[in-house]
Scaffold this motif. Structure first.
Motif, short mmCIF file in Angstrom:
data_model
loop_
_atom_site.label_atom_id
_atom_site.label_comp_id
_atom_site.label_asym_id
_atom_site.label_seq_id
_atom_site.Cartn_x
_atom_site.Cartn_y
_atom_site.Cartn_z
N MET A 194 0.81 -1.22 0.00
CA MET A 194 0.00 0.00 0.00
C MET A 194 0.84 1.26 0.00
O MET A 194 0.46 2.27 -0.61
CB MET A 194 -0.95 0.01 1.20
N SER A 195 1.98 1.27 0.67
CA SER A 195 2.78 2.49 0.78
C SER A 195 3.20 3.02 -0.58
O SER A 195 3.41 4.23 -0.74
CB SER A 195 4.02 2.23 1.65
N CYS A 196 3.34 2.14 -1.58
CA CYS A 196 3.74 2.58 -2.92
C CYS A 196 2.58 2.60 -3.92
O CYS A 196 2.49 3.50 -4.75
CB CYS A 196 4.85 1.68 -3.46
N HIS A 197 1.69 1.60 -3.84
CA HIS A 197 0.64 1.46 -4.84
C HIS A 197 -0.70 2.06 -4.42
O HIS A 197 -1.65 2.04 -5.22
CB HIS A 197 0.44 -0.02 -5.18
N GLY A 198 -0.81 2.60 -3.20
CA GLY A 198 -2.02 3.29 -2.79
C GLY A 198 -3.09 2.37 -2.23
O GLY A 198 -3.10 1.16 -2.47
N ALA A 199 -4.00 2.97 -1.49
CA ALA A 199 -5.04 2.19 -0.81
C ALA A 199 -6.03 1.57 -1.79
O ALA A 199 -6.65 0.55 -1.49
CB ALA A 199 -5.78 3.08 0.19
N GLU A 200 -6.21 2.18 -2.98
CA GLU A 200 -7.16 1.68 -3.97
C GLU A 200 -6.46 1.00 -5.14
O GLU A 200 -7.05 0.84 -6.20
CB GLU A 200 -8.03 2.83 -4.48
N LEU A 201 -5.18 0.64 -4.96
CA LEU A 201 -4.36 0.01 -6.01
C LEU A 201 -4.14 0.94 -7.20
O LEU A 201 -3.85 0.50 -8.31
CB LEU A 201 -4.97 -1.32 -6.49
N GLN A 202 -4.33 2.26 -6.97
CA GLN A 202 -4.27 3.21 -8.07
C GLN A 202 -2.85 3.61 -8.44
O GLN A 202 -2.64 4.30 -9.44
CB GLN A 202 -5.08 4.47 -7.73
#
Length: 258
Positions: A194-202
């Motif tokens: 999550m720290s790189c790809h975001g909470a919504e996988l965006q």
């Protein structure tokens, strides 16, 4: 009341009852030095403003500003950037003399002196002439300020891949995918990705979106263990069973996006 002319009423005693034609004064005795505000000067200003407005509208229509996704406080890799008209100040803070221990010099002293000098320019140069060569101080300060802003803005913008940034941070419609944040796979994603790809996988500035990727489950598992591109190896810290659950979660999200 005027004798022989009857009585005339006006709303204000300062307003003459006699209407005069709206004819501008004759400034032919002072050619090139002044002109009537209406309609000469106002018409020129309106034409110049119209040309600028049409050009600006064409520019925004040809190159619309890309919108980014919603702010994600958990995305530590996101690098915020100011609007384009503040990029020159952003670039100024990258230099040694305006950052670190000299940060106050970069955010207060230098901009304060620059904008203060522009405010004082009309008082420093009181020459009667209006041509540029007759106002060397004011014109010189304006040209120096304009050149500095253009150069700093160019230097700041040239180091940013705007297309890649817009692609990485493009908003994902809420209805496009439904992410089960209560699943075990999402918990593994939250701890490892999550720290790189975001909470919504965006995705983010340093990592691509995980939605819409054209990779198999085996390829995703290999990337999680061995890395790819700027992504280092051993990013996933877990067992093979946990890795399988993570991969299945990412695959299920992409199946919805298809």
């Amino acid at each position: 009341m005027h004798k022989g002319k009857g009585m005339k009423f006006v709303g204000d005693s300062r307003i003459s009852a006699e209407r005069k034609p709206n004819i501008p004064k004759d400034y032919s005795e002072y050619p090139g030095r002044t002109e009537a505000f209406w309609p000469n000067f106002l018409l020129k200003e309106w034409l110049a403003g119209s040309v600028f407005l049409v050009g600006f509208l064409c520019l925004t229509a040809a190159h619309p500003s890309p919108l980014e996704g919603m702010a994600d406080p958990t995305n530590a890799s996101y690098i915020p950037l100011p609007d384009w008209y503040f990029l020159f100040l952003y670039e100024l803070l990258k230099y040694d003399f305006a950052s670190g221990p000299y940060i106050l010099l970069g955010i207060l002293v230098i901009p304060g002196l620059a904008f203060g000098a522009l405010l004082l320019a009309p008082f420093l140069d009181k020459g009667p002439g209006r041509r540029p060569h007759q106002r060397p101080v004011a014109v010189g300060m304006m040209l120096l300020a304009l050149a500095s802003v253009i150069w700093l803005t160019y230097e700041s913008a040239s180091h940013v891949n705007w297309e890649q940034r817009a692609e990485a941070n493009k908003p994902v419609p809420p209805s496009a995918v439904e992410i089960d944040k209560e699943s075990e796979g999402y918990a593994l994603y939250e701890n490892n990705c999550m720290s790189c790809h975001g909470a919504e996988l965006q995705g983010g500035a340093a990592a691509p979106s995980l939605i819409g990727i054209d990779k198999s489950a085996e390829e995703i598992a290999t990337i999680a263990r061995e890395g790819i591109g700027s992504m280092p190896a051993d990013q996933f810290k877990g067992s093979d069973e946990e890795l399988e659950k993570l991969v299945q979660f990412i695959v299920s999200v992409n199946d919805q996006a298809k």
